[in-house]
Design a protein around this motif. Structure first.
Motif, short mmCIF file in Angstrom:
data_model
loop_
_atom_site.label_atom_id
_atom_site.label_comp_id
_atom_site.label_asym_id
_atom_site.label_seq_id
_atom_site.Cartn_x
_atom_site.Cartn_y
_atom_site.Cartn_z
N GLY A 46 0.86 -1.08 0.12
CA GLY A 46 -0.14 0.06 0.02
C GLY A 46 0.71 1.22 0.10
O GLY A 46 1.98 1.30 -0.05
N GLY A 47 0.11 2.39 0.02
CA GLY A 47 0.90 3.74 0.04
C GLY A 47 0.65 4.48 1.30
O GLY A 47 0.97 3.60 2.43
N GLY A 48 0.06 5.76 1.12
CA GLY A 48 -0.25 6.45 2.36
C GLY A 48 -1.31 6.37 3.08
O GLY A 48 -2.54 5.65 2.63
N ILE A 49 -1.37 6.82 4.21
CA ILE A 49 -2.33 6.84 5.08
C ILE A 49 -2.46 8.18 5.60
O ILE A 49 -1.48 8.77 6.11
CB ILE A 49 -2.19 5.79 6.34
CG1 ILE A 49 -2.01 4.40 5.93
CG2 ILE A 49 -3.44 6.02 7.62
CD1 ILE A 49 -1.72 3.34 7.08
N VAL A 50 -3.72 8.78 5.83
CA VAL A 50 -3.97 10.17 6.30
C VAL A 50 -4.29 9.71 7.87
O VAL A 50 -5.21 8.82 8.01
CB VAL A 50 -5.28 10.76 5.88
CG1 VAL A 50 -5.49 12.09 6.62
CG2 VAL A 50 -4.77 11.08 4.60
N LEU A 51 -3.63 10.15 8.74
CA LEU A 51 -3.68 9.70 10.29
C LEU A 51 -4.76 10.73 10.92
O LEU A 51 -4.37 11.59 11.26
CB LEU A 51 -2.30 9.81 11.17
CG LEU A 51 -1.35 8.91 10.57
CD1 LEU A 51 -0.01 9.26 11.04
CD2 LEU A 51 -1.61 7.35 10.94
N TYR A 96 0.41 12.37 8.26
CA TYR A 96 0.24 11.08 7.29
C TYR A 96 1.48 10.02 7.68
O TYR A 96 2.56 10.34 8.18
CB TYR A 96 0.45 11.53 5.82
CG TYR A 96 0.06 12.80 5.47
CD1 TYR A 96 -1.36 13.00 4.90
CD2 TYR A 96 0.68 14.20 5.62
CE1 TYR A 96 -2.04 14.10 4.56
CE2 TYR A 96 0.13 15.09 5.09
CZ TYR A 96 -1.19 15.41 4.75
OH TYR A 96 -2.04 16.50 4.42
N SER A 97 1.07 8.89 7.33
CA SER A 97 1.98 7.65 7.26
C SER A 97 1.99 7.07 6.16
O SER A 97 1.24 7.21 5.22
CB SER A 97 2.18 7.24 8.67
OG SER A 97 3.46 6.27 8.95
N SER A 98 2.93 5.89 6.25
CA SER A 98 2.66 4.89 5.23
C SER A 98 2.08 3.53 5.82
O SER A 98 2.31 3.45 7.33
CB SER A 98 4.17 4.58 4.49
OG SER A 98 5.19 4.13 5.38
N TRP A 99 1.59 2.94 4.93
CA TRP A 99 0.89 1.63 5.28
C TRP A 99 2.03 1.15 6.20
O TRP A 99 1.91 0.35 7.45
CB TRP A 99 0.20 0.82 4.27
CG TRP A 99 -0.70 -0.36 4.99
CD1 TRP A 99 -1.80 -0.23 5.19
CD2 TRP A 99 0.00 -1.84 5.21
NE1 TRP A 99 -2.37 -1.43 5.52
CE2 TRP A 99 -1.25 -2.21 5.70
CE3 TRP A 99 1.28 -2.18 5.43
CZ2 TRP A 99 -1.19 -3.55 5.90
CZ3 TRP A 99 1.38 -3.54 5.70
CH2 TRP A 99 0.27 -4.34 6.14
N SER A 100 3.29 0.73 5.77
CA SER A 100 4.34 -0.01 6.24
C SER A 100 4.86 0.33 7.69
O SER A 100 5.31 -0.34 8.40
CB SER A 100 5.33 -0.15 5.06
OG SER A 100 5.01 -0.94 4.03
N PRO A 209 2.94 14.11 1.29
CA PRO A 209 3.98 13.44 1.51
C PRO A 209 3.90 12.39 2.64
O PRO A 209 3.06 12.72 3.78
CB PRO A 209 4.85 14.74 1.84
CG PRO A 209 4.01 15.72 2.68
CD PRO A 209 2.65 15.39 1.90
N ILE A 210 4.49 11.38 2.43
CA ILE A 210 4.59 10.34 3.53
C ILE A 210 5.88 9.89 3.76
O ILE A 210 7.02 10.25 2.96
CB ILE A 210 3.68 8.99 3.06
CG1 ILE A 210 4.42 8.22 1.86
CG2 ILE A 210 2.44 9.37 2.77
CD1 ILE A 210 3.75 6.85 1.47
N PRO A 211 6.21 9.07 4.76
CA PRO A 211 7.41 8.60 5.14
C PRO A 211 8.07 7.81 3.98
O PRO A 211 7.47 7.13 3.21
CB PRO A 211 7.30 7.83 6.57
CG PRO A 211 6.10 8.32 7.13
CD PRO A 211 5.39 8.72 5.93
#
Length: 397
Positions: A46-51, A96-100, A209-211
């Motif tokens: 997956g890609g990004g996650i809005v936290l 934001y973060s990344s799924w991983s 932007p995500i990690p």
């Protein structure tokens, strides 16, 4: 707590929602085992996650990890015009973060001793005293409580409600990430400091932007993440688009590196023609874009005896409210609260937990369906409209 000491809980599905639920059940005193169908750890998925707040709650209240070290932040919501001009800008902060990144942090907290890979749950039975799970490996397990967090192809959904179908939205989401260092300085500046939209007739894209791949959060080492919604009619055209390089039709998503090259080429050409230049550059420079079929999935019940169904296994919502992981976390936290407040009567606790979560899931899907219709059909997705903001419980909340 000791109410559930000596009792077993099984969580089917070892993703973010499943791990959140497993951690909270363990706090109640359950011995918890997680069963994940894939044979390897779920890295780079997956890609990004809005936290949203519920997603961050574990890290704010329980984990040794701080959310600030796992996430990026922007302080503007911005719409770009056809020449990269800023046509609207709101001062709104999002993380934001990344799924991983979130998955790794939750798994570190849970540990791997009771995290079982390569275990696909194919069926289950239950009686008044417990639930028996059957796995394709031949394994069987019994538990006092089972939480299915196994996503949109959930075993529990299929067994409990075999006639349920997904409702296709009429469009797909092209997704991908590109390192900040691989785009121009102007694109890096515009997309690195804001949640950014580019809107055109019958389509829109959102970027943030995500990690980086190893959790890097420093500017210049992050990834630019996007979802680009494009209309595709149901039928042969969609079936061909979702056939991967192996020749298998993928009704949910076509993974990175498996999208047919002709469709990638067409998508990149369309980006240059339809999107703001900064957004188009992010899309064009993505090495392995992938595609998600956008649909709505509802479930009529989330509790059955000693079985609970949470997250995408229950309600799979279009991404427009950025609430998928937040809904899974909310399901897990509210289940924890109802179990904690009960006297150990698991079926009764689940029945008391269920109604509010059903209302929340249905309200979310109603809202994201309206949001999608505005952008992809009506053409009334207007910059700054507060009804279009992210949020699990409502726009902006």
């Amino acid at each position: 707590m000791d109410t559930y000491q000596g009792l077993r809980a099984a969580v089917v599905g070892g993703s973010i929602g499943g791990l959140t639920g497993a951690l909270l059940l363990r706090e109640l005193g359950f011995t918890v085992d997680v069963y994940e169908r894939t044979p390897t750890l779920l890295e780079n998925r997956g890609g990004g996650i809005v936290l949203q707040p519920t997603t961050m709650k574990w890290f704010g209240e329980r984990s040794a990890r701080r959310i600030e070290e796992l996430s990026t932040v922007t302080r503007h919501v911005r719409h770009l015009g056809g020449d990269n001009e800023v046509v609207h800008d709101d001062a709104v902060e999002w993380r934001y973060s990344s799924w991983s990144t979130i998955y790794r942090a939750l798994l570190d907290d849970f540990g791997t001793d009771h995290y079982h890979l390569g275990e696909f749950c194919a069926g289950f039975d239950q009686d008044a005293d417990g639930v028996t799970l059957r796995f394709v490996s031949g394994r069987t397990e019994t538990a006092d409580l089972v939480v299915f967090a196994d996503g949109i192809t959930s075993t529990a959904r299929r067994r409990l409600f075999p006639d349920l179908v997904r409702h296709y939205s009429g469009y797909v989401g092209w997704r991908g990430t590109v390192p900040e260092g691989e785009v121009s300085e102007e694109t890096r500046r515009l997309l690195g400091e804001a949640l950014t939209y580019s809107v055109a007739p019958g389509t829109h894209i959102v970027l943030y932007p995500i990690p980086g791949p190893d959790g890097e959060i420093e500017e210049g080492r992050r990834l630019l993440n996007y979802v680009w919604y494009r209309n595709v009619p149901d039928g042969p055209r969609l079936h061909e688009l979702t056939t991967d390089l192996r020749g298998f039709e993928c009704p949910v998503s076509v993974h990175p590196g498996q999208v047919q090259q002709r469709f990638v080429d067409e998508m990149r050409s369309a980006a240059a023609a339809q999107l703001a230049p900064a957004a188009a550059e992010a899309v064009i420079r993505t090495r392995q874009p992938y595609m998600q079929v956008v649909f709505d999935t509802r479930i009529p019940a989330m509790a059955d005896g000693r079985v609970a169904v949470i997250g995408d296994a229950a309600f799979a919502a279009r991404p427009h409210a950025a609430a998928g992981t937040a809904k899974a976390a909310d399901d897990a936290w509210t289940l924890y609260e109802h179990l904690r407040a009960s006297d150990g009567d698991i079926p009764t606790a689940l029945k008391h937990w269920e109604p509010a979560q059903l209302r929340l899931g249905n309200q979310l899907i109603d809202r994201v369906a309206r949001m999608g219709h505005r952008s992809q059909v009506e053409g009334t997705w207007t910059p700054g409209d507060p009804d279009l903001r992210f949020g699990l419980y409502g726009p902006g909340v």
